[in-house]
Write a protein that holds these residues in place. Structure first.
Motif, PDB file in Angstrom:
ATOM      1  N   LYS A 193     -10.674   6.517   3.843  1.00 39.03           N
ATOM      2  CA  LYS A 193      -9.592   6.221   2.844  1.00 39.03           C
ATOM      3  C   LYS A 193      -9.479   7.241   1.925  1.00 39.03           C
ATOM      4  O   LYS A 193      -8.344   7.584   1.680  1.00 39.03           O
ATOM      5  CB  LYS A 193     -10.068   4.933   2.244  1.00 39.03           C
ATOM      6  N   VAL A 252       0.830   4.476  -0.408  1.00 39.30           N
ATOM      7  CA  VAL A 252      -0.828   3.629  -0.786  1.00 39.30           C
ATOM      8  C   VAL A 252      -0.459   3.468  -2.364  1.00 39.30           C
ATOM      9  O   VAL A 252       0.092   4.166  -3.147  1.00 39.30           O
ATOM     10  CB  VAL A 252      -1.849   4.694  -0.566  1.00 39.30           C
ATOM     11  N   ARG A 257      -8.205   3.756  -7.118  1.00 39.01           N
ATOM     12  CA  ARG A 257      -8.713   2.923  -5.914  1.00 39.01           C
ATOM     13  C   ARG A 257      -7.507   2.260  -4.952  1.00 39.01           C
ATOM     14  O   ARG A 257      -6.720   1.714  -5.620  1.00 39.01           O
ATOM     15  CB  ARG A 257      -9.870   1.954  -6.185  1.00 39.01           C
ATOM     16  N   PRO A 258      -7.595   2.302  -3.745  1.00 40.93           N
ATOM     17  CA  PRO A 258      -6.444   1.840  -3.031  1.00 40.93           C
ATOM     18  C   PRO A 258      -6.372   0.188  -2.870  1.00 40.93           C
ATOM     19  O   PRO A 258      -7.766  -0.408  -2.874  1.00 40.93           O
ATOM     20  CB  PRO A 258      -6.614   2.398  -1.473  1.00 40.93           C
ATOM     21  N   ARG A 317      -3.498  -1.504  -1.587  1.00 38.78           N
ATOM     22  CA  ARG A 317      -2.839  -1.991  -0.511  1.00 38.78           C
ATOM     23  C   ARG A 317      -2.084  -0.380   0.069  1.00 38.78           C
ATOM     24  O   ARG A 317      -2.230   0.686  -0.682  1.00 38.78           O
ATOM     25  CB  ARG A 317      -1.516  -2.684  -0.740  1.00 38.78           C
ATOM     26  N   TRP A 318      -1.684  -0.436   1.248  1.00 38.49           N
ATOM     27  CA  TRP A 318      -1.075   0.580   2.028  1.00 38.49           C
ATOM     28  C   TRP A 318       0.218   0.379   2.534  1.00 38.49           C
ATOM     29  O   TRP A 318       0.607  -0.830   3.204  1.00 38.49           O
ATOM     30  CB  TRP A 318      -2.174   1.096   3.166  1.00 38.49           C
ATOM     31  N   ASN A 340      -3.052  -5.145   3.219  1.00 37.58           N
ATOM     32  CA  ASN A 340      -3.822  -4.974   1.883  1.00 37.58           C
ATOM     33  C   ASN A 340      -5.255  -4.258   2.256  1.00 37.58           C
ATOM     34  O   ASN A 340      -5.482  -4.250   3.679  1.00 37.58           O
ATOM     35  CB  ASN A 340      -4.108  -6.570   1.761  1.00 37.58           C
ATOM     36  N   ASP A 341      -5.802  -3.762   1.264  1.00 43.02           N
ATOM     37  CA  ASP A 341      -6.900  -2.719   1.636  1.00 43.02           C
ATOM     38  C   ASP A 341      -8.042  -3.472   2.250  1.00 43.02           C
ATOM     39  O   ASP A 341      -8.993  -2.914   3.099  1.00 43.02           O
ATOM     40  CB  ASP A 341      -7.382  -2.188   0.249  1.00 43.02           C
ATOM     41  N   PHE A 399      -7.992  -2.998   5.918  1.00 44.06           N
ATOM     42  CA  PHE A 399      -8.313  -1.400   6.304  1.00 44.06           C
ATOM     43  C   PHE A 399      -9.851  -1.481   6.703  1.00 44.06           C
ATOM     44  O   PHE A 399     -10.235  -0.913   7.925  1.00 44.06           O
ATOM     45  CB  PHE A 399      -8.169  -0.493   5.277  1.00 44.06           C
TER      46      PHE A 399
END
Length: 444
Positions: free
Chosen positions: A307, A376, A382-383, A385-386, A405-406, A409
């Protein structure tokens, strides 16, 4: 087989009585027999909590459409390059010809299959390698390194210079013809190898191989068109300034518009199986699918490291090629992914939980689709969602762009492509060192 493992004839009747006695089971049955399970299982709280906006976003262009083909990896590769070209030349929109890449991918795959057929011609048809060769056929799928090999060898052309045909977006009939040619040629190659005179066997083998390649090229030209050898490159930029650059071959054009060394981009994979230690380098068996090409290698890393690499690339203005198991926990029409989007456990009253590592071991999950990250959403670094550029046209998602949504991932993204310079020294050393071979039957 032990007789004690035979299914008792009363099993179904007993279960049916219990099922009918449960009102919840009957209600769920009524719902699913009247509509699809994904609609019934959709968790509206999860869905309503998915916001498509992101703090980092690159795209300002239209999505492409691979239609009914498995060319996602080609589209994703070209989407990475087109973003760089649009930025470099100040273009509102631009597309490379995906059809051009597909043409040369197919002919290279045919040549690779025939080369493997020659190498295994003395093995029986029951041999595992021969069986795999005959079963796999000339598919549409591929890898990033395969994409790079094609661009380096054959170059690029604008989309208008070799536009998609009907068969480019609907490959079944073309692939059927290619598979017939390949299997017929394999049979003739195996027959040629039985000649007692080595010189005659070699002559016949090359003659058969050459004819097979010519037949495959002809089928490809009929379905996809003839690849251009030269074309004139001219364009109008965002400021309406017209540029007539000149005449180019595809290789000259690629050199003109792609200023980076694509071979510096490498594959980083999340493989949580304990038998594949993190930080090691691996290579896929029987690759490349282009004779004289580059074996398909990668280094494994923790998902949080992957990530971070993707975020670093996006912040540098670069879309990120990635592969995933696309149809798990997603809604195609709405264009969203979340690990809990569908509550299948409650729908069926069955525990369906399997870890990512076990899904890979059991061949229940693996890379099935390639796309690009173009944004992102970061909260405190911190992520959350992408933003994803897909290649399924603009009638799904938000004009073809999807939101991941993270949580998704972690479970269903397997690979990202990033510049090698962004890797740690240990990761770079792992890629440059001795690589562990991943067998061709593995999900990766």
């Amino acid at each position: 087989m032990s007789e004690s493992l035979a299914l008792d004839a009363s099993f179904s009747a007993d279960r049916a009585d219990a099922f009918r006695a449960d009102p919840t089971s009957r209600i769920v049955q009524n719902a699913v027999t009247g509509t699809d399970a994904d609609t019934v299982s959709l968790d509206r709280d999860v869905l309503n909590g998915i916001d498509e906006t992101t703090s980092e976003r690159l795209d300002a262009w239209k999505v492409a459409n691979q239609k009914h083909s498995g060319r996602c990896w080609e589209f994703a590769g070209l989407n990475v390059l087109r973003a760089k070209v649009m930025k470099q030349l100040s273009l509102e929109d631009f597309e490379f010809s995906q059809n051009y890449i597909a043409f040369f991918d197919k002919i290279e795959k045919v040549n690779h299959i025939l080369a493997r057929a020659i190498a295994t011609a003395d093995r029986p048809l029951e041999d595992e390698q021969v069986r795999n060769l005959l079963e796999d056929g000339v598919g549409d799928g591929g890898y990033w390194i395969q994409f790079v090999d094609i661009v380096v060898k054959y170059g690029l052309v604008p989309q208008w210079a070799m536009p998609d045909t009907e068969s480019a977006g609907n490959t079944d009939q073309m692939n059927r013809a290619l598979d017939t040619i390949v299997r017929r040629t394999i049979g003739l190659l195996r027959a040629a190898a039985t000649d007692s005179d080595p010189a005659e066997a070699s002559r016949r083998t090359e003659e058969v191989r050459r004819q097979g390649l010519e037949d495959a090229w002809r089928v490809l030209a009929i379905h996809l068109g003839t690849p251009p050898q030269r074309f004139t490159w001219q364009y109008r930029d965002k400021d309406k300034n017209f540029h007539r650059v000149g005449e180019f071959t595809p290789l000259e054009f690629a050199s003109q518009v792609v200023t980076e060394n694509l071979r510096e981009y490498v594959s980083v994979v999340d493989d949580p199986r304990a038998e594949h230690p993190v930080g090691h380098g691996y290579v896929l068996e029987h690759t490349p699918w282009m004779e004289g090409g580059t074996p398909y290698s990668f280094v494994t890393a923790r998902v949080d490291e992957i990530k971070s690499l993707a975020i670093e690339s996006i912040r540098a203005g670069e879309p990120v090629w990635f592969s995933c198991d696309v149809k798990k926990q997603f809604d195609r029409k709405l264009g969203v992914w979340d690990v809990k989007l569908h509550d299948y456990d409650s729908l069926y009253g069955v525990d369906l939980g399997i870890s990512k590592a076990d899904r890979m071991r059991l061949h229940h999950s693996g890379p099935t689709h390639a796309m690009t990250f173009v944004g992102v959403d970061l909260v405190d670094g911190r992520p959350v969602r992408w933003r994803v550029e897909n290649s399924w046209g603009d009638e799904v998602g938000t004009k073809g762009f999807f939101t991941m949504n993270d949580s998704w991932f972690d479970e269903y993204v397997f690979e990202v492509i990033v510049p090698k310079s962004r890797l740690t020294a240990d990761q770079q050393a792992a890629l440059d060192g001795e690589l562990t071979v991943i067998p061709e039957w593995d999900v990766l």
